[in-house]
Design an enzyme around this catalytic site. Structure first.
Site, short mmCIF file in Angstrom:
data_model
loop_
_atom_site.label_atom_id
_atom_site.label_comp_id
_atom_site.label_asym_id
_atom_site.label_seq_id
_atom_site.Cartn_x
_atom_site.Cartn_y
_atom_site.Cartn_z
N GLY A 84 110.97 29.16 46.70
CA GLY A 84 111.18 28.12 45.71
C GLY A 84 112.47 28.40 44.96
O GLY A 84 113.03 29.49 45.05
N GLY A 136 107.82 30.15 48.85
CA GLY A 136 107.70 28.71 49.01
C GLY A 136 107.95 28.24 50.43
O GLY A 136 107.44 27.19 50.85
N GLU A 146 106.50 38.01 45.79
CA GLU A 146 106.34 37.60 44.38
C GLU A 146 105.99 38.73 43.42
O GLU A 146 106.41 38.71 42.27
CB GLU A 146 105.27 36.50 44.27
CG GLU A 146 105.70 35.15 44.79
CD GLU A 146 105.51 35.00 46.29
OE1 GLU A 146 105.15 36.00 46.94
OE2 GLU A 146 105.70 33.89 46.81
N ASP A 162 101.83 32.35 45.36
CA ASP A 162 101.24 31.05 45.02
C ASP A 162 101.35 30.12 46.23
O ASP A 162 101.03 30.53 47.33
CB ASP A 162 101.93 30.47 43.76
CG ASP A 162 103.43 30.28 43.94
OD1 ASP A 162 104.02 30.93 44.82
OD2 ASP A 162 104.02 29.47 43.20
#
Lengths: 676, 381
Positions: free
Chosen positions: B70, B119, B142, B150
């Site tokens: 991301g 992501g 992460e 996530d």
């Protein structure tokens, strides 16, 4: 009608064609129009409250640790993972032979041991450690009753007997090695001739001062130890319950430690062991029978927390009265009834989650010509079968949690209350489970017959709960006897009632309104009043009937036997009121909001269905015929009001999908030709 | 064959009869997902689902990355300007895209010929087919950034064999194409030189029934050799250690293993756990454990609650600090707060899983309604 037939015929033909050429896409679209399709209930059902919050309330404690052990099981191949309809399920293969089930159960326990599940189970104490252990045991039982029973026998019967009946020397020698499964324990109390009546057991132990040993013997066939979980295959050690004869005097029942197998699994000399054989369920547990042929054990193996024998053979005990001594002895065994009560409710949850999910995706019969078939749970009759049981399961879930709390916070003063409450709850909750499973089995129709779908199988797996750790009927009589004793003692000393929830007897007799409106019926004060009135009146009737019989010269024991009908009504009234109180307490603690509102509906359903099902209300005239009709109508109304919450209420049980069964999900795909 | 190319666009679109080829086009940023890219992907995916002429969607990246994750740099900028809600909007759209892909009624083929991180995994692993190559480098990094895995990772990591998902999610370990295939993150392995031919073949698919694409892919796939020092060969150790109840217990189980045999892999594993954010490790473990028992939708809703707490920074500000140390200042020396695992209490962990109490409207992630999904549309791992 003829149109329908033609359509069906086309459907059948299309399916024939499709089987030979499953890739023809133009035909696929045709079948979609005709065939039934599974539609996940989540798509059509709404959820007005926070399911996670509700789950926290129901599980009560250690939610994160529960999820951890659920995960441990799903991630291991030992737990018989299988895919059905695109989902993973874990559930034992009940088609395995008894021998295979026993071995795989033991292997599953080794796996849990290696992953640290049992860490601290005997070496840590305090309410937090105890609750955690109970939570983990509950999850074991949701996977398979055999696992939880085998673990329970080892830790809660063998382990706790060493811990509570034994002293420092026993603790040092056995507790850590039990926690690490270096020794595998069992618990030899029940005999062929004596079960609930422990005081009548016939095994005899004498003391030989010349060698400082006890000598244990099985004097007759009825004294063989029976149903001893773990004895048939795995246990290396056992607690032996036996009469202790010292210099010709019987000092009553005592507990000893005896080794029955060596580390290689060979049965020790002077021990004979036979299998109890195949059972109607719980075949992962190796129940055995044991005979002792003058087995000699060291003097130190008497568990001497209550009484001891000196090296020269003198009997010493701080408690002189043998009755009290026996009571003190048995008190720690309450844990068995606590764990049984809570595991019964989790079993009922598995049954209900499955049956309700199925009834939200399975249709049967149309009510209009050519109309769609009706979802099972949209039939008022189907709601009436399942939703009251759902409400009871909720109420009893809070009852089981309350029982656990008073157990882990026990003090010598609360022993009596724990005994009474655990007896009543164990009996009522296990009966409720059996009834629920039967209803759920029928409610899912033929699918309930399939072992894989669990609901039917669980009946056999959990049936024993109504008998072991105290036969339910005997336990309910104990409740009434204890209430009787409490009543007599308060009246004799002219003291107010205190404890066992009897305080309401100090006030005036509640007066019920003659007209019962919907809002009256749903009012917690009204509900409490009816339950109190029933308990109070039955207790008064019971004591006066006993007094009458005793006045006619009958003994107290005979009088109890004669009054068994009132005793049964009273035991039930006491237990149902105690359960109602726990859900009322849980509700009262909640802030205003949707969880509280839904729980209020559930509580009203619990209260009213209990009233509807109990003939004693009419029999003794607490409610009029008209009142009883109002109650019945309100139950039906509540069914309709709970219906929209049904899915969310069973989701709140927090049981992962993989621990339910294929019919709870996409049962069309699970049964599709492609997955044959 | 209509070909539509918008060269300035961050997502390139090619139409080849029933197939749509989407190319992530931000090669300088290793195709990190910008807000615009996410919106565009979502818009395209939803449109293709409605369009009966579209049978299959191919997703790939331009340059040496499929997608490196991301666009966290932009989110951190927002946080620093006191605008965490903007970041929350970004994640909300990203997770909705993940959900649409996870429940997609048409096959998605992701060609992972390069870096796949964070992501990037979210826009590929949820799809039906994931093609690894010899160039694939996968990681969920992460916990080293003060975030947590996530994008629905708590759903797919928790469904890997044994406790491999906990290992990958907590340590940020890098996997190659062979490892991805073996553990199930990838469905096929195709050498990069054959990708052009594969694409051409896929473009001939005339049905959205995944068995057609599957047949083509099966003809190209190879069984690569798992390298000798692969973590997957240590699955027994991983299962013994990463199955433990808490992060602390996982580390001490690894340390016990290390005393039994000197082993570079175990010490590297311990080191990566000790360097990661303690707060991240604890919430990540719990997230994966909960995810194992939940559907992909529930996982994303939970992760959205968690990420909002991360962005808000009331319990820990490790995300901003991690991005500073790894992405901005690049000193690789983040100062985590809480500093030690034992300082990250259960009650603090618990907060990440609760609703966000916020002035003004904060709402749980609202997933779009998906109708009549076959089971296979949901469970891909």
């Amino acid at each position: 009608m003829s149109d329908n037939r033609a359509l069906q015929r086309v459907n059948i033909l299309v399916n024939h064609i499709l089987q030979s050429s499953p890739t023809s896409s133009s035909n696929l679209s045709l079948t979609r129009e005709i065939c039934l399709q599974y539609s996940p209930p989540e798509l059509n059902e709404s959820c007005v409250f926070d399911v996670k919050e509700m789950r926290k309330l129901l599980d009560g404690h250690d939610v994160v640790d529960r999820d951890w052990i659920y995960g441990l099981m799903t991630q291991s191949n030992l737990f018989n993972r299988k895919e059905r309809g695109g989902k993973i399920f874990v559930s034992p293969d009940y088609n395995q032979t008894m021998e295979q089930q026993r071995e795989i159960t033991m292997k599953r326990i080794w796996y849990l041991l290696e992953n640290g599940v049992f860490q601290g189970w005997l070496t840590e104490s305090g309410p937090e450690a105890e609750l955690r252990k109970l939570a983990l045991l509950e999850v074991c039982g949701i996977y398979d009753h055999s696992v939880s029973i085998k673990v329970g026998v080892h830790f809660f019967l063998w382990g706790n007997a060493v811990k509570f009946f034994g002293t420092k020397r026993h603790h040092e020698k056995w507790l850590k090695s039990t926690e690490d499964y270096v020794v595998k324990g069992c618990f030899a109390m029940t005999e062929l001739g004596h079960g609930s009546n422990v005081r009548g057991i016939e095994t005899v132990t004498t003391y030989d001062p010349t060698t400082e040993e006890f000598v244990i013997s099985t004097p007759c066939e009825s004294a063989q130890k029976y149903w001893i979980g773990g004895a048939a295959n795995h246990a290396t050690h056992t607690i032996v319950f036996s009469q202790l004869h010292i210099n010709g005097t019987n000092q009553g029942v005592h507990a000893f430690i005896a080794q029955i197998r060596d580390q290689d699994g060979n049965i020790c000399p002077n021990i004979r062991i036979a299998d109890c054989g195949h059972k109607i369920g719980l075949n992962g547990v190796d129940n055995g029978r044991i005979w002792f042929d003058n087995l000699r054990i060291p003097r130190e193996n008497l568990l001497n927390a209550v009484a001891d024998v000196s090296s020269d053979g003198k009997y010493v005990s701080a408690i002189k009265d043998p009755d009290q001594r026996f009571g003190a002895f048995m008190a720690p065994l309450t844990s068995g009834r606590v764990t049984i009560a809570s595991s019964a409710i989790y079993s009922a949850k598995v049954g209900l989650a499955t049956a309700i999910r199925y009834s939200l995706s399975r249709r049967a019969f149309s009510v209009t010509a050519n109309g769609p078939e009706v979802l099972l749970l949209d039939y008022p009759s189907h709601q009436r079968r399942l939703l009251p049981l759902l409400a009871k399961t909720y109420a009893m879930s809070f009852a089981a949690n309350e029982l656990k709390m008073i157990y882990v916070k026990r003090t010598p003063e609360t022993n009596k209350a724990i005994h009474v409450v655990s007896s009543g709850f164990k009996a009522v909750l296990t009966w409720h489970n059996m009834r629920t499973l039967q209803e759920c089995r029928e409610a899912v129709g033929g699918q309930g017959i399939k072992t894989e779908n669990l609901v039917g199988q669980l009946k056999g797996e959990f049936d024993v709960q109504t008998t072991f750790e105290g036969d339910n009927n005997v336990l309910m009589q104990q409740v009434s006897k204890a209430l009787f004793a409490e009543y007599v003692s308060c009246k004799k000393r002219n003291k107010p009632f205190k404890g066992l929830g009897l305080e309401h007897m100090n006030g005036s007799r509640p007066v019920l309104p003659t007209q019962l409106t919907s809002s009256t019926l749903r009012c917690s004060q009204f509900q409490t009043n009816v339950f109190c009135l029933r308990e109070r009146d039955l207790l008064e009737q019971f004591t006066s009937e006993i007094a009458q019989l005793q006045g006619r010269g009958e003994s107290r024991e005979i009088s109890f036997l004669q009054s068994h009908q009132l005793a049964e009504d009273l035991g039930k009234a006491f237990t149902e009121k105690a359960i109602l109180q726990t859900i009322l307490d849980a509700e009262a603690k909640l802030p205003a909001g949707s969880v509280k509102d839904v729980l209020g509906l559930v509580r009203s359903m619990y209260a009213l269905i209990s009233l509807e099902e109990d003939p004693s209300l009419l029999r003794y005239g607490y409610l009029s015929r008209e009142n009883v009709g109002d109650v019945r109508r309100e139950v039906s109304k509540l069914c309709g009001e709970l219906r929209p919450h049904a899915l969310a209420l069973v989701t709140s049980f927090g049981i992962p999908d993989s621990f339910l069964s294929p019919i709870a999900f996409n049962w069309v795909e699970a049964n599709a030709w492609s997955s044959v | 064959m209509a070909v539509e190319m918008a060269s300035r666009s961050q997502v390139l679109v090619e139409e080849k009869s029933g197939v749509r080829i989407l190319t992530l086009n931000r090669p300088k940023q290793l195709n990190a997902l910008s807000f615009q890219m996410i919106s565009r992907l979502l818009q395209l995916c939803l449109a293709y689902e409605e369009d009966p002429s579209v049978k299959l969607v191919i997703l790939k990246g331009l340059g040496r990355a499929f997608c490196a994750g991301g666009d966290v740099a932009a989110v951190v900028r927002d946080i620093k300007q006191g605008n965490w809600r903007l970041g929350a909007n970004y994640f909300s759209d990203e997770y909705i895209l993940n959900y649409v892909m996870a429940t997609y009624s048409k096959p998605q083929v992701s060609i992972l010929n390069g870096i796949v991180m964070g992501g990037g995994a979210g826009v590929s692993v949820h799809g039906r087919f994931r093609i690894a190559t010899e160039n694939t480098v996968f990681a969920m990094p992460e916990t080293a950034l003060g975030l947590f895995p996530d994008i629905g990772a708590s759903y797919f990591l928790s469904r890997l064999p044994g406790f491999f998902g906990e290992y990958v999610g907590l340590t940020g370990a890098r996997l190659d194409g062979a490892e991805m295939l073996t553990c199930g993150l990838a469905t096929h392995f195709v050498p990069s030189k054959r990708l052009t031919a594969l694409e051409a073949d896929l473009c001939r698919v005339g049905s959205s029934d995944p068995t057609f694409a599957s047949t083509i892919l099966d003809a190209y796939t190879q069984k690569p050799r798992l390298k000798q020092q692969s973590a997957y060969r240590r699955l027994d150790v991983i299962d013994r250690c990463f199955s433990r109840r808490t992060v602390e217990e996982i580390i001490s189980a690894l340390e016990r293993e290390a005393t039994q045999e000197a082993d570079g892999w175990i010490s590297a594993t311990i080191l990566s756990l000790k360097k990661a954010s303690p707060a991240s490790l604890k919430i990540s473990l719990r997230s994966i454990r909960e995810g194992r028992l939940q559907g992909v939708g529930q996982c994303l809703i939970r992760e959205y609650r968690m990420v909002c707490h991360v962005l808000k920074g009331e319990i820990s500000k490790d995300f901003v600090e991690g991005c500073r140390a790894i992405l901005v200042d690049k000193d690789k020396n983040p100062k985590w707060e809480p500093r030690r695992l034992e300082d990250m209490k259960d009650s603090m962990v618990e907060k990440y899983f609760t609703r966000v109490e916020e002035e003004g409207e904060w709402e749980d992630l609202k997933l779009p309604a998906r109708k009549n999904l076959p089971a296979i549309a949901i469970s891909k791992l």
